[in-house]
Design a protein around this motif. Structure first.
Motif, PDB file in Angstrom:
ATOM      1  N   VAL A   1      33.787  33.472  44.723  1.00 30.27           N
ATOM      2  CA  VAL A   1      32.997  33.243  43.511  1.00 30.27           C
ATOM      3  C   VAL A   1      33.155  31.800  43.089  1.00 30.27           C
ATOM      4  O   VAL A   1      34.264  31.325  42.815  1.00 30.27           O
ATOM      5  N   VAL A   2      32.039  31.070  43.080  1.00 31.67           N
ATOM      6  CA  VAL A   2      32.016  29.667  42.690  1.00 31.67           C
ATOM      7  C   VAL A   2      30.794  29.440  41.815  1.00 31.67           C
ATOM      8  O   VAL A   2      29.693  29.871  42.156  1.00 31.67           O
ATOM      9  N   ASP A   3      30.994  28.777  40.700  1.00 33.71           N
ATOM     10  CA  ASP A   3      29.898  28.496  39.784  1.00 33.71           C
ATOM     11  C   ASP A   3      29.340  27.101  40.080  1.00 33.71           C
ATOM     12  O   ASP A   3      30.068  26.219  40.522  1.00 33.71           O
ATOM     13  N   ASP A   4      28.056  26.897  39.827  1.00 36.56           N
ATOM     14  CA  ASP A   4      27.425  25.578  39.950  1.00 36.56           C
ATOM     15  C   ASP A   4      27.670  24.965  41.328  1.00 36.56           C
ATOM     16  O   ASP A   4      28.360  23.967  41.475  1.00 36.56           O
ATOM     17  N   PHE A   5      27.099  25.595  42.348  1.00 32.36           N
ATOM     18  CA  PHE A   5      27.349  25.172  43.725  1.00 32.36           C
ATOM     19  C   PHE A   5      26.075  25.318  44.536  1.00 32.36           C
ATOM     20  O   PHE A   5      25.252  26.198  44.266  1.00 32.36           O
TER      21      PHE A   5
ATOM     22  N   LEU B   1      36.137  30.031  39.968  1.00 35.91           N
ATOM     23  CA  LEU B   1      35.307  29.581  38.857  1.00 35.91           C
ATOM     24  C   LEU B   1      35.944  28.423  38.095  1.00 35.91           C
ATOM     25  O   LEU B   1      35.242  27.584  37.536  1.00 35.91           O
ATOM     26  N   ALA B   2      37.259  28.336  38.077  1.00 31.60           N
ATOM     27  CA  ALA B   2      37.950  27.267  37.345  1.00 31.60           C
ATOM     28  C   ALA B   2      37.950  25.946  38.121  1.00 31.60           C
ATOM     29  O   ALA B   2      38.190  24.889  37.546  1.00 31.60           O
ATOM     30  N   ASP B   3      37.658  25.992  39.424  1.00 35.52           N
ATOM     31  CA  ASP B   3      37.636  24.780  40.250  1.00 35.52           C
ATOM     32  C   ASP B   3      36.228  24.206  40.259  1.00 35.52           C
ATOM     33  O   ASP B   3      35.333  24.755  40.881  1.00 35.52           O
TER      34      ASP B   3
END
Length: 110
Positions: free
Chosen positions: A73-77, A43-45
């Motif tokens: 877990v990845v946000d905005d992808f 999430l921080a990347d």
């Protein structure tokens, strides 16, 4: 790299800010986590590409063969851009939900 363990699941978070060294650390320390479900918290990347995530494919395949869950877990992808062999979700809650569902499926023999 920060590692949190809750029950049968370990969450590995990238705290270094350097994706390649994080991937290398996770790969080197994989034996430590191989008997648990794994959540890779990215999430921080914010500047990850689908090619970056595909670098986790060998670990994900190996982990799934061992009948354990491997969730990123990845946000905005763009989740459609990732291989269907990788489980990628936008939140930690969803990651835990996926693992719970996969555990139930394995218990039922699917």
């Amino acid at each position: 790299m920060k590692v949190d363990q809750k029950g049968h699941t370990v969450t590995i978070k990238n705290t270094q800010g350097d994706f390649n060294s994080f991937l290398e650390n996770v790969t080197q320390q994989y034996k430590t986590f191989e008997k648990q479900n794994i959540i890779i918290d990215l999430l921080a990347d914010s500047n990850l590409t689908d090619k970056d995530l595909k670098l986790f494919l060998p670990l994900a395949k190996q982990h799934k063969k061992a009948k354990k869950s491997f969730v990123i877990v990845v946000d905005d992808f763009d989740f459609n851009a990732v291989s269907d062999k990788l489980t990628v979700v936008p939140s930690l809650l969803e990651a835990h939900d996926i693992i719970e569902m996969e555990e139930i499926e394995r218990d039922l023999g699917f």
